[in-house]
Design a protein around this motif. Structure first.
Motif, PDB file in Angstrom:
ATOM      1  N   GLY B 583       0.818  -1.209   0.000  1.00  0.00           N
ATOM      2  CA  GLY B 583       0.000   0.000   0.000  1.00  0.00           C
ATOM      3  C   GLY B 583       0.852   1.258   0.000  1.00  0.00           C
ATOM      4  N   GLU B 584       1.991   1.167   0.643  1.00  0.00           N
ATOM      5  CA  GLU B 584       2.880   2.327   0.702  1.00  0.00           C
ATOM      6  C   GLU B 584       3.475   2.594  -0.687  1.00  0.00           C
ATOM      7  N   LEU B 585       3.856   1.526  -1.379  1.00  0.00           N
ATOM      8  CA  LEU B 585       4.401   1.708  -2.736  1.00  0.00           C
ATOM      9  C   LEU B 585       3.323   2.254  -3.675  1.00  0.00           C
ATOM     10  N   LEU B 586       2.110   1.772  -3.475  1.00  0.00           N
ATOM     11  CA  LEU B 586       0.971   2.244  -4.274  1.00  0.00           C
ATOM     12  C   LEU B 586       0.840   3.762  -4.155  1.00  0.00           C
ATOM     13  N   CYS B 587       0.909   4.256  -2.940  1.00  0.00           N
ATOM     14  CA  CYS B 587       0.772   5.698  -2.728  1.00  0.00           C
ATOM     15  C   CYS B 587       1.992   6.450  -3.266  1.00  0.00           C
ATOM     16  N   LEU B 588       3.164   5.866  -3.111  1.00  0.00           N
ATOM     17  CA  LEU B 588       4.367   6.518  -3.623  1.00  0.00           C
ATOM     18  C   LEU B 588       4.272   6.698  -5.134  1.00  0.00           C
ATOM     19  N   ASP B 589       3.847   5.660  -5.807  1.00  0.00           N
ATOM     20  CA  ASP B 589       3.728   5.713  -7.263  1.00  0.00           C
ATOM     21  C   ASP B 589       2.679   6.750  -7.673  1.00  0.00           C
ATOM     22  N   ALA B 590       1.571   6.771  -6.927  1.00  0.00           N
ATOM     23  CA  ALA B 590       0.501   7.730  -7.228  1.00  0.00           C
ATOM     24  C   ALA B 590       0.981   9.158  -7.007  1.00  0.00           C
ATOM     25  N   LEU B 591       1.827   9.327  -6.007  1.00  0.00           N
ATOM     26  CA  LEU B 591       2.357  10.669  -5.728  1.00  0.00           C
ATOM     27  C   LEU B 591       3.355  11.070  -6.811  1.00  0.00           C
ATOM     28  N   HIS B 592       4.182  10.127  -7.185  1.00  0.00           N
ATOM     29  CA  HIS B 592       5.209  10.436  -8.176  1.00  0.00           C
ATOM     30  C   HIS B 592       4.600  10.777  -9.524  1.00  0.00           C
ATOM     31  N   ARG B 593       3.554  10.058  -9.921  1.00  0.00           N
ATOM     32  CA  ARG B 593       2.927  10.311 -11.230  1.00  0.00           C
ATOM     33  C   ARG B 593       1.950  11.467 -11.072  1.00  0.00           C
ATOM     34  N   SER B 594       2.448  12.672 -11.260  1.00  0.00           N
ATOM     35  CA  SER B 594       1.617  13.840 -10.956  1.00  0.00           C
ATOM     36  C   SER B 594       0.662  14.172 -12.102  1.00  0.00           C
ATOM     37  N   GLU B 595       0.660  13.349 -13.148  1.00  0.00           N
ATOM     38  CA  GLU B 595      -0.354  13.511 -14.192  1.00  0.00           C
ATOM     39  C   GLU B 595      -1.585  12.668 -13.812  1.00  0.00           C
ATOM     40  N   SER B 596      -2.678  12.922 -14.510  1.00  0.00           N
ATOM     41  CA  SER B 596      -3.813  11.992 -14.431  1.00  0.00           C
ATOM     42  C   SER B 596      -3.781  11.121 -15.675  1.00  0.00           C
ATOM     43  N   CYS B 597      -4.147   9.865 -15.535  1.00  0.00           N
ATOM     44  CA  CYS B 597      -4.330   9.043 -16.726  1.00  0.00           C
ATOM     45  C   CYS B 597      -5.161   7.845 -16.318  1.00  0.00           C
ATOM     46  N   GLY B 598      -6.156   7.526 -17.152  1.00  0.00           N
ATOM     47  CA  GLY B 598      -7.004   6.367 -16.898  1.00  0.00           C
ATOM     48  C   GLY B 598      -7.547   6.358 -15.491  1.00  0.00           C
ATOM     49  N   GLY B 599      -7.331   5.251 -14.792  1.00  0.00           N
ATOM     50  CA  GLY B 599      -7.865   5.092 -13.449  1.00  0.00           C
ATOM     51  C   GLY B 599      -7.113   5.890 -12.396  1.00  0.00           C
ATOM     52  N   HIS B 600      -6.001   6.478 -12.796  1.00  0.00           N
ATOM     53  CA  HIS B 600      -5.214   7.277 -11.852  1.00  0.00           C
ATOM     54  C   HIS B 600      -5.573   8.740 -12.051  1.00  0.00           C
ATOM     55  N   PHE B 601      -6.363   9.278 -11.147  1.00  0.00           N
ATOM     56  CA  PHE B 601      -6.835  10.651 -11.301  1.00  0.00           C
ATOM     57  C   PHE B 601      -6.209  11.539 -10.243  1.00  0.00           C
ATOM     58  N   ARG B 602      -5.278  12.370 -10.694  1.00  0.00           N
ATOM     59  CA  ARG B 602      -4.689  13.365  -9.790  1.00  0.00           C
ATOM     60  C   ARG B 602      -5.476  14.647  -9.961  1.00  0.00           C
ATOM     61  N   GLU B 603      -6.080  15.081  -8.879  1.00  0.00           N
ATOM     62  CA  GLU B 603      -6.982  16.226  -8.983  1.00  0.00           C
ATOM     63  C   GLU B 603      -6.278  17.471  -9.502  1.00  0.00           C
ATOM     64  N   GLU B 604      -4.956  17.526  -9.299  1.00  0.00           N
ATOM     65  CA  GLU B 604      -4.206  18.688  -9.783  1.00  0.00           C
ATOM     66  C   GLU B 604      -4.123  18.702 -11.306  1.00  0.00           C
ATOM     67  N   SER B 605      -4.374  17.572 -11.937  1.00  0.00           N
ATOM     68  CA  SER B 605      -4.163  17.461 -13.378  1.00  0.00           C
ATOM     69  C   SER B 605      -5.458  17.070 -14.084  1.00  0.00           C
ATOM     70  N   GLN B 606      -6.299  18.073 -14.377  1.00  0.00           N
ATOM     71  CA  GLN B 606      -7.544  17.796 -15.071  1.00  0.00           C
ATOM     72  C   GLN B 606      -7.844  18.885 -16.085  1.00  0.00           C
ATOM     73  N   THR B 607      -8.643  18.526 -17.069  1.00  0.00           N
ATOM     74  CA  THR B 607      -9.039  19.504 -18.081  1.00  0.00           C
ATOM     75  C   THR B 607     -10.117  20.409 -17.471  1.00  0.00           C
ATOM     76  N   PRO B 608     -10.420  21.512 -18.137  1.00  0.00           N
ATOM     77  CA  PRO B 608     -11.496  22.377 -17.599  1.00  0.00           C
ATOM     78  C   PRO B 608     -12.811  21.624 -17.427  1.00  0.00           C
ATOM     79  N   ASP B 609     -13.002  20.530 -18.205  1.00  0.00           N
ATOM     80  CA  ASP B 609     -14.223  19.730 -18.063  1.00  0.00           C
ATOM     81  C   ASP B 609     -14.145  18.717 -16.937  1.00  0.00           C
ATOM     82  N   GLY B 610     -13.011  18.659 -16.269  1.00  0.00           N
ATOM     83  CA  GLY B 610     -12.878  17.696 -15.187  1.00  0.00           C
ATOM     84  C   GLY B 610     -12.443  16.317 -15.653  1.00  0.00           C
ATOM     85  N   GLU B 611     -11.886  16.225 -16.868  1.00  0.00           N
ATOM     86  CA  GLU B 611     -11.392  14.931 -17.342  1.00  0.00           C
ATOM     87  C   GLU B 611      -9.926  14.757 -16.965  1.00  0.00           C
TER      88      GLU B 611
END
Lengths: 247, 654
Positions: B583-611
């Motif tokens: 679980g710790e590695l899961l969060c580390l990877d999610a933190l490191h990938r500061s983009e959003s893509c597919g099932g990984h949604f980083r709220e900092e990285s979204q289109t104006p439509d929320g995609e």
């Protein structure tokens, strides 16, 4: 709700088992039967006792791993449901629930409510398949199959191998389980080549495992969580006769 | 050793300079698999029985691989933790399996299935692998039909298809709502045939507890016999992990209770890279939790979205019964926001939108934790019988769980953890970075990128097991030869004594809290901070909380019973201990990938439509993490992703 539980406890096959009574409070009507057992086990662990061992896995009625006799009925009172899909809204305040393992000569007990059902695997291994090695298949649409046959095959193939049929049968017979596979493959053109050898080999294995014979009680189909119809046994018997005569 | 309680220092993150090579052969994508197979080294049929192969797991990937390799003549050992290989969790897949047969004449092709899968994965998968997957998809259907899998048929006797999960062609084959069960039984029966023939030895109620690696090659495994507690060692010429995904890290998921990450995690700790752990899939149509007693979540096949309409009350906090809410006051949010795909948007989009409306107070049901999936229109249009024919078993299941009749009132649904696209890193041959250690099915990371399309998991599991691994494993063995090491090698004794120590330690803690309590708490952290919406601050918080809770686990967990017996608490404790690390590695990877893509949604990285807004310039790579020690931050390897055929675009389902 508050419940009284009478649960079969047995450390292993070599020791004597017995019923143990438990009082369980705060059971939610929305919880499943196995979640009710989880609650009991959490309390037993907290109290320094060993939790009740019971088999379970998918908890959505399809893996066939769970199965206990509840107040005398395999998988409990709801028709067409496994124990994991049975919800506590079927019970009311103050009910007493007796929980036992599958009891059959061919299913030796491992611990508490856990039994060894590997005999089922050996019945399938004896012939419950179409012998088609990977890579040797023709195009999937090369052989049309009437929808009716495909549907009947699917009805029989829905068996989850839980063993309730054996537990419910006064003879401890595995006829419904074995016949479900024989019927599934027997309905399909792919299953015809080995049809007679299959049924003979599977029945032979079934007998060798120590399952009893069928005397048409119908308990098996009545408790089957997948509602496998009793007809499959008739079909298997017909196939078996043909298999014997064709030798 | 006392476990670390402090979070990793993220400033220490080290990325290796050399890119990781996926070893996809060069050439036109249509022919690389054929060419690759042609160039493979072969093993003479008579010599195959001299090679021993361990396969862990008996789901679609494991059972199909064990059966196929057994048929070819290898000496196979197959392990599963259930009492029968037929129970592996593939059995629970409902919807269907994709193939590029184009039986509907609706424009499907291998190329289109390939293209859709790469696009659906939000451009984070390897083109070469996905193309091969689409190529072998057709042979899977042929194989399964020949085995007697009772797929749905039309009145003319030919196979029926349906459109599924965002696809605009009908390429999904299905067997009522039990496709996974029927495909698994097909593979299980093929496996049974090989067990009968003696080419496969089956070990049920056996749980892998560690992997043995010596001199850079996988040499075998250490298992625990779950009946007797006996720790056993098994040596082989190759080890194949087909052990599924890690959704159960979140405690509540649609996975079976026993699903665990232990095999993959033990391999990771012994040097195998873990790729894209943050790519988790949250399935939009599950039954919402009913309370604290909830032990798992049940999925309702997303085929239901073909006929069901999703809505919530337009007014937040509206507590009227669904039939009391007039049409004009219903918010069909998917149909309004995505007119062309409507209720059939991909899983990640559907899930995120459900979260948005529930978070905004529009949730329905007693706990206000769901949205409606309403069949009233479809029943009016098609009749109740047609709906019963299509989804009867799902409606029955819904009623048995909730006590509600979905023919009369809308279903309540909410997203739940369902599938993990991440997994052990493998090359084109499905081999990890460790020689002789292969990983197939959900356990690897290979084909789904950042999001898996509906009906693609069954396809991948069977592709790997029937049609990819049997070739690539043979090629490996032909070159590497037999392993010179048997289980008398000191590495086996060393690993089994570590396994013993861990068991002894877990039993000796005798603390106050149960394994399930800890697991539930870990799940809450992950769901809250690493679920459908992820932020840097949230993930940092999770990275602080997890080590603390993990330390508590190792001080205060209570595992009753003994090691020499069937002990389900002990089994769970070992799995949860690994989830705490994973679980710790899961969060580390999610933190490191500061983009959003597919099932990984980083709220900092979204289109104006929320995609989900990808950052291709910085994140067009696979993150493969290497373990460097219990206290040290893992090291990051990057496998660059190149897209020569599929044009990268912002996904839009408007």
């Amino acid at each position: 709700m508050k419940l009284k539980l009478r649960i079969w406890r047995q450390a292993n096959a070599d020791t004597q088992g017995r019923f143990q009574d438990y009082n369980l409070d705060h059971v939610s009507a929305d919880s499943s039967f196995l979640e009710m057992l989880d609650l009991l086990n959490e309390q037993l662990i907290q109290a320094g006792e060993e939790p009740v061992a019971f088999d379970h896995d998918c908890r959505e009625g399809i893996c066939g791993m769970c199965g206990v006799v509840i107040n005398g009925l395999a998988h409990g009172p709801a028709r067409g449901l496994t124990a994991c899909q049975l919800h506590m809204r079927h019970y009311k305040e103050g009910d007493t629930i007796t929980i036992e393992p599958w009891r059959a000569a061919a299913f030796p007990l491992i611990k508490d409510l856990v039994v060894d059902r590997s005999a089922f695997d050996r019945i399938i291994q004896a012939g419950g398949y179409v012998s088609v090695s990977t890579g040797s298949a023709p195009d999937a649409n090369a052989i049309p199959i009437p929808k009716k046959n495909a549907d009947l095959a699917m009805d029989a193939a829905a068996c989850i191998g839980c063993g309730a049929c054996v537990a419910a049968c006064p003879n401890g017979s595995a006829m419904l389980f074995t016949a479900a596979k024989v019927s599934h493959l027997g309905q399909l053109p792919q299953g015809q080549v080995e049809r007679h050898n299959r049924v003979a080999a599977m029945v032979r294995q079934m007998d060798a495992e120590g399952f009893g014979g069928c005397t048409n009680h119908g308990e098996c189909s009545a408790v089957c969580p997948k509602l496998i119809p009793l007809d499959v046994i008739g079909q298997m018997n017909r196939d078996l006769i043909r298999a014997v005569l064709s030798r | 050793m006392s476990p670390r309680t402090t979070p990793w220092n993220l400033d220490d993150l080290h990325t290796t300079a050399a890119p990781l090579d996926g070893r996809v052969p060069a050439g036109p994508i249509e022919s690389i698999w054929d060419q690759h197979r042609f160039h493979m080294k072969l093993i003479n049929p008579a010599n195959r029985r001299k090679f021993t192969i361990i396969i862990v797991g008996s789901g679609l990937a494991g059972a199909s691989a064990a059966a196929s390799l057994g048929e070819m003549g290898y000496n196979v050992h197959n392990f599963c933790y259930q009492d029968s290989p037929r129970r592996a969790h593939s059995v629970a897949a409902q919807g269907g399996i994709n193939a590029a047969k184009n039986y509907r004449n609706d424009g499907d092709s291998i190329y289109r299935l390939f293209y859709d899968t790469v696009k659906g994965g939000d451009y984070r998968s390897r083109e070469g692998n996905v193309y091969r997957l689409a190529q072998v998809s057709n042979a899977i259907i042929d194989q399964c039909v020949a085995q007697g899998v009772p797929f749905a048929r039309e009145y003319g006797g030919l196979l029926d298809n349906r459109s599924f999960g965002g696809a605009q062609v009908s390429r999904t084959f299905y067997a009522r709502g039990q496709t996974g069960q029927q495909l698994l039984l097909g593979a299980y029966q093929a496996l049974a045939r090989q067990i009968h023939a003696g080419s496969v030895q089956m070990h049920t109620r056996s749980e892998l507890l560690d992997v043995v690696i010596a001199d850079g090659r996988a040499r075998g495994i250490v298992t625990r016999d779950m009946r007797t507690g006996e720790i056993q060692t098994w040596a082989a010429d190759a080890v194949v992990l087909a052990t599924g995904g890690y959704s159960n890290a979140f405690y509540l998921s649609t996975n079976a209770k026993g699903c665990n990450v232990t095999a993959a995690w033990r391999a990771y700790k012994r040097g195998a890279y873990f790729a894209n752990p943050c790519f988790t899939q949250i399935h939009p149509t599950c039954i919402p939790p009913a309370g604290e007693h909830q032990s798992k979540l049940t999925l309702m096949s997303e085929s239901l979205r073909n006929d069901g309409r999703i809505w919530v009350p337009r007014q937040a906090g509206d507590s009227r019964k669904p039939h009391e809410i007039p049409e004009a006051e219903r918010y069909y949010y998917l149909e309004e926001k995505y007119p062309s795909f409507g209720n059939l948007v991909p899983r990640d989009v559907a899930s995120r939108n459900a979260k948005m409306v529930v978070d905004a107070g529009h949730g329905v049901g007693e706990l206000r934790n769901g949205v409606y999936l309403d069949f009233a229109d479809a029943i009016r249009r098609l009749g109740e019988d047609v709906i019963r024919d299509r989804y009867g078993n799902l409606f029955d299941m819904y009623e048995s769980i909730t006590g509600e009749n979905a023919y009369k009132a809308p279903m309540r649904i909410y997203p739940a953890l369902h599938y993990t696209m991440g997994g052990l890193w493998v090359d084109y041959n499905l081999m990890s970075n460790i020689d002789g250690l292969f990983v197939i099915g959900e356990a690897n990371f290979s084909d789904h990128g950042a999001n898996r399309l509906g009906a693609s998991a069954l396809m991948q599991g069977l592709a790997d097991g029937y049609f990819v691994l049997p070739y690539t494993l043979g090629n490996y063995l032909a070159q590497a030869g037999k392993s010179s090491v048997d289980s008398s090698h000191p590495a086996f004794a060393e690993v089994s004594s570590e396994v013993q120590d861990k068991i002894t330690r877990l039993l000796a803690i005798k603390g106050r809290r149960t394994v399930d309590e800890f697991h539930r708490d870990l799940g809450k952290i992950l769901w809250e901070y690493c679920g459908m919406g992820r932020t840097a601050a949230g993930l940092q918080k999770a990275l602080t909380l997890i080590p603390q809770l993990r330390a508590e686990f190792w001080e205060d967990v209570r595992v009753p019973g003994s090691a020499a017996d069937l002990n389900q608490s002990l089994e769970k404790a070992g799995r949860v201990a690994d989830f705490f690390e994973m679980g710790e590695l899961l969060c580390l990877d999610a933190l490191h990938r500061s983009e959003s893509c597919g099932g990984h949604f980083r709220e900092e990285s979204q289109t104006p439509d929320g995609e989900a807004l990808r950052d291709d310039a910085h994140f067009s790579f696979v993150s493969a993490w290497q373990h460097t020690g219990d206290d040290a931050l893992p090291m990051l390897h990057k496998e660059p992703l190149e897209f020569k055929y599929v044009k990268l675009s912002q996904r839009s389902y408007k």
